[in-house]
Design a protein around this motif. Sequence first.
Motif, PDB file in Angstrom:
ATOM      1  N   THR A   4       0.871  -1.394  -0.110  1.00  0.00           N
ATOM      2  CA  THR A   4      -0.001  -0.068  -0.215  1.00  0.00           C
ATOM      3  C   THR A   4       0.732   1.180   0.087  1.00  0.00           C
ATOM      4  OG1 THR A   4      -1.585  -1.075   1.275  1.00  0.00           O
ATOM      5  CG2 THR A   4      -1.914   1.132   1.084  1.00  0.00           C
ATOM      6  N   ALA A   5       1.980   1.253   0.731  1.00  0.00           N
ATOM      7  CA  ALA A   5       2.851   2.493   0.697  1.00  0.00           C
ATOM      8  C   ALA A   5       3.408   2.583  -0.383  1.00  0.00           C
ATOM      9  CB  ALA A   5       3.889   2.233   1.886  1.00  0.00           C
ATOM     10  N   LEU A   6       4.062   1.534  -1.254  1.00  0.00           N
ATOM     11  CA  LEU A   6       4.411   1.574  -2.260  1.00  0.00           C
ATOM     12  C   LEU A   6       3.809   2.167  -3.564  1.00  0.00           C
ATOM     13  CD1 LEU A   6       6.749  -1.569  -2.368  1.00  0.00           C
ATOM     14  CD2 LEU A   6       7.613   0.943  -2.578  1.00  0.00           C
ATOM     15  N   ILE A   7       2.296   1.852  -3.411  1.00  0.00           N
ATOM     16  CA  ILE A   7       1.382   2.345  -4.430  1.00  0.00           C
ATOM     17  C   ILE A   7       1.108   3.906  -4.256  1.00  0.00           C
ATOM     18  CG2 ILE A   7      -1.157   2.177  -4.896  1.00  0.00           C
ATOM     19  CD1 ILE A   7      -0.951  -0.749  -4.459  1.00  0.00           C
ATOM     20  N   ALA A   8       0.984   3.891  -3.128  1.00  0.00           N
ATOM     21  CA  ALA A   8       0.857   5.614  -2.687  1.00  0.00           C
ATOM     22  C   ALA A   8       1.933   6.453  -3.196  1.00  0.00           C
ATOM     23  CB  ALA A   8       0.543   5.673  -1.032  1.00  0.00           C
ATOM     24  N   GLN A   9       3.201   5.890  -2.894  1.00  0.00           N
ATOM     25  CA  GLN A   9       4.584   6.684  -3.286  1.00  0.00           C
ATOM     26  C   GLN A   9       4.449   6.946  -4.885  1.00  0.00           C
ATOM     27  OE1 GLN A   9       7.607   4.476  -1.469  1.00  0.00           O
ATOM     28  NE2 GLN A   9       7.146   5.151   0.281  1.00  0.00           N
ATOM     29  N   SER A  10       4.162   5.801  -5.542  1.00  0.00           N
ATOM     30  CA  SER A  10       4.225   5.769  -7.103  1.00  0.00           C
ATOM     31  C   SER A  10       3.172   6.550  -7.724  1.00  0.00           C
ATOM     32  CB  SER A  10       4.281   4.470  -7.424  1.00  0.00           C
ATOM     33  OG  SER A  10       5.229   3.551  -6.641  1.00  0.00           O
ATOM     34  N   GLY A  11       1.877   6.560  -7.028  1.00  0.00           N
ATOM     35  CA  GLY A  11       0.639   7.157  -7.703  1.00  0.00           C
ATOM     36  C   GLY A  11       0.890   8.778  -7.577  1.00  0.00           C
ATOM     37  N   GLY A  12       1.633   9.436  -6.636  1.00  0.00           N
ATOM     38  CA  GLY A  12       1.759  10.661  -6.784  1.00  0.00           C
ATOM     39  C   GLY A  12       0.477  11.256  -6.120  1.00  0.00           C
ATOM     40  N   LYS A  13       0.425  12.578  -6.394  1.00  0.00           N
ATOM     41  CA  LYS A  13      -0.608  13.507  -5.797  1.00  0.00           C
ATOM     42  C   LYS A  13      -2.025  12.954  -6.779  1.00  0.00           C
ATOM     43  CE  LYS A  13       0.314  17.440  -8.889  1.00  0.00           C
ATOM     44  NZ  LYS A  13       0.367  18.956  -9.121  1.00  0.00           N
ATOM     45  N   GLN A  14      -2.011  12.578  -7.735  1.00  0.00           N
ATOM     46  CA  GLN A  14      -3.362  12.291  -8.638  1.00  0.00           C
ATOM     47  C   GLN A  14      -3.916  10.828  -8.016  1.00  0.00           C
ATOM     48  OE1 GLN A  14      -2.010  12.385 -12.562  1.00  0.00           O
ATOM     49  NE2 GLN A  14      -2.854  14.634 -12.447  1.00  0.00           N
ATOM     50  N   LEU A  15      -3.143  10.359  -7.013  1.00  0.00           N
ATOM     51  CA  LEU A  15      -3.704   9.036  -6.412  1.00  0.00           C
ATOM     52  C   LEU A  15      -4.390   9.568  -5.247  1.00  0.00           C
ATOM     53  CD1 LEU A  15      -4.256   6.026  -6.532  1.00  0.00           C
ATOM     54  CD2 LEU A  15      -1.969   5.840  -5.203  1.00  0.00           C
ATOM     55  N   ALA A  16      -5.725   9.419  -5.245  1.00  0.00           N
ATOM     56  CA  ALA A  16      -6.443  10.034  -4.392  1.00  0.00           C
ATOM     57  C   ALA A  16      -7.060   9.082  -3.122  1.00  0.00           C
ATOM     58  CB  ALA A  16      -7.916  10.516  -4.752  1.00  0.00           C
ATOM     59  N   ARG A  17      -6.970   7.659  -3.370  1.00  0.00           N
ATOM     60  CA  ARG A  17      -7.287   6.583  -2.440  1.00  0.00           C
ATOM     61  C   ARG A  17      -6.751   5.221  -2.814  1.00  0.00           C
ATOM     62  NH1 ARG A  17     -13.061   4.434  -1.688  1.00  0.00           N
ATOM     63  NH2 ARG A  17     -12.896   4.803  -3.948  1.00  0.00           N
ATOM     64  N   VAL A  18      -6.270   4.461  -2.117  1.00  0.00           N
ATOM     65  CA  VAL A  18      -5.901   3.153  -2.153  1.00  0.00           C
ATOM     66  C   VAL A  18      -6.389   2.392  -1.352  1.00  0.00           C
ATOM     67  CG1 VAL A  18      -4.050   1.441  -2.008  1.00  0.00           C
ATOM     68  CG2 VAL A  18      -3.519   3.843  -2.904  1.00  0.00           C
ATOM     69  N   GLN A  19      -7.264   1.297  -1.542  1.00  0.00           N
ATOM     70  CA  GLN A  19      -8.113   0.357  -0.637  1.00  0.00           C
ATOM     71  C   GLN A  19      -7.956  -1.100  -1.117  1.00  0.00           C
ATOM     72  OE1 GLN A  19     -12.219   0.685  -1.260  1.00  0.00           O
ATOM     73  NE2 GLN A  19     -12.742  -0.203   0.617  1.00  0.00           N
ATOM     74  N   LEU A  20      -7.135  -2.041  -0.320  1.00  0.00           N
ATOM     75  CA  LEU A  20      -7.003  -3.270  -0.298  1.00  0.00           C
ATOM     76  C   LEU A  20      -8.490  -4.020  -0.162  1.00  0.00           C
ATOM     77  CD1 LEU A  20      -5.210  -5.950  -0.677  1.00  0.00           C
ATOM     78  CD2 LEU A  20      -5.152  -5.699   1.592  1.00  0.00           C
ATOM     79  N   PHE A  21      -9.021  -4.674  -1.196  1.00  0.00           N
ATOM     80  CA  PHE A  21     -10.375  -5.314  -1.005  1.00  0.00           C
ATOM     81  C   PHE A  21     -10.415  -6.671  -0.998  1.00  0.00           C
ATOM     82  CE2 PHE A  21     -10.105  -4.359  -5.732  1.00  0.00           C
ATOM     83  CZ  PHE A  21     -10.800  -5.483  -6.210  1.00  0.00           C
ATOM     84  N   ASP A  22      -9.062  -7.383  -1.592  1.00  0.00           N
ATOM     85  CA  ASP A  22      -9.257  -8.838  -1.374  1.00  0.00           C
ATOM     86  C   ASP A  22      -7.953  -9.524  -1.361  1.00  0.00           C
ATOM     87  OD1 ASP A  22     -10.705 -11.323  -1.678  1.00  0.00           O
ATOM     88  OD2 ASP A  22      -9.846 -11.679  -3.797  1.00  0.00           O
ATOM     89  N   VAL A  23      -7.603 -10.493  -0.634  1.00  0.00           N
ATOM     90  CA  VAL A  23      -6.629 -11.316  -0.412  1.00  0.00           C
ATOM     91  C   VAL A  23      -7.018 -12.724  -0.688  1.00  0.00           C
ATOM     92  CG1 VAL A  23      -4.598 -11.988   1.033  1.00  0.00           C
ATOM     93  CG2 VAL A  23      -5.491  -9.696   1.458  1.00  0.00           C
ATOM     94  N   PHE A  24      -5.917 -13.222  -1.528  1.00  0.00           N
ATOM     95  CA  PHE A  24      -6.428 -14.741  -1.996  1.00  0.00           C
ATOM     96  C   PHE A  24      -4.909 -15.557  -1.952  1.00  0.00           C
ATOM     97  CE2 PHE A  24      -6.187 -18.225  -4.990  1.00  0.00           C
ATOM     98  CZ  PHE A  24      -7.390 -19.073  -4.817  1.00  0.00           C
ATOM     99  N   HIS A  25      -5.181 -16.447  -1.033  1.00  0.00           N
ATOM    100  CA  HIS A  25      -3.876 -17.461  -0.858  1.00  0.00           C
ATOM    101  C   HIS A  25      -4.590 -18.830  -1.461  1.00  0.00           C
ATOM    102  CE1 HIS A  25      -1.969 -15.124   2.412  1.00  0.00           C
ATOM    103  NE2 HIS A  25      -3.377 -14.683   2.698  1.00  0.00           N
TER     104      HIS A  25
END
Length: 76
Positions: A4-25
């Motif tokens: 999530t932190a890497l996504i937020a850093q990479s998306g820059g100021k135009q990334l308004a929201r990051v939400q994890l909604f599914d995890v599959f093992h």
Amino acid sequence: NEVTALIAQSGGKQLARVQLFDVFHGAQLGADKKSLAFRLAFQSDEKTLTDKDAARLRNKIVKRLRKDIGAELRSA
């Protein structure tokens, strides 16, 4: 949290929201692997973002995740 932190850093100021909604093992993914699904919201105060703008930002995020943690984009 690292992803999530890497996504937020990479998306820059135009990334308004990051939400994890599914995890599959599962065995089909391989040992010690999991599939994470994220919902991303892009927004700009300067202009209306096009599909091309969103794709460019998404590709930037995917490239960073591949480089930093070896992530793979799951195909449909």
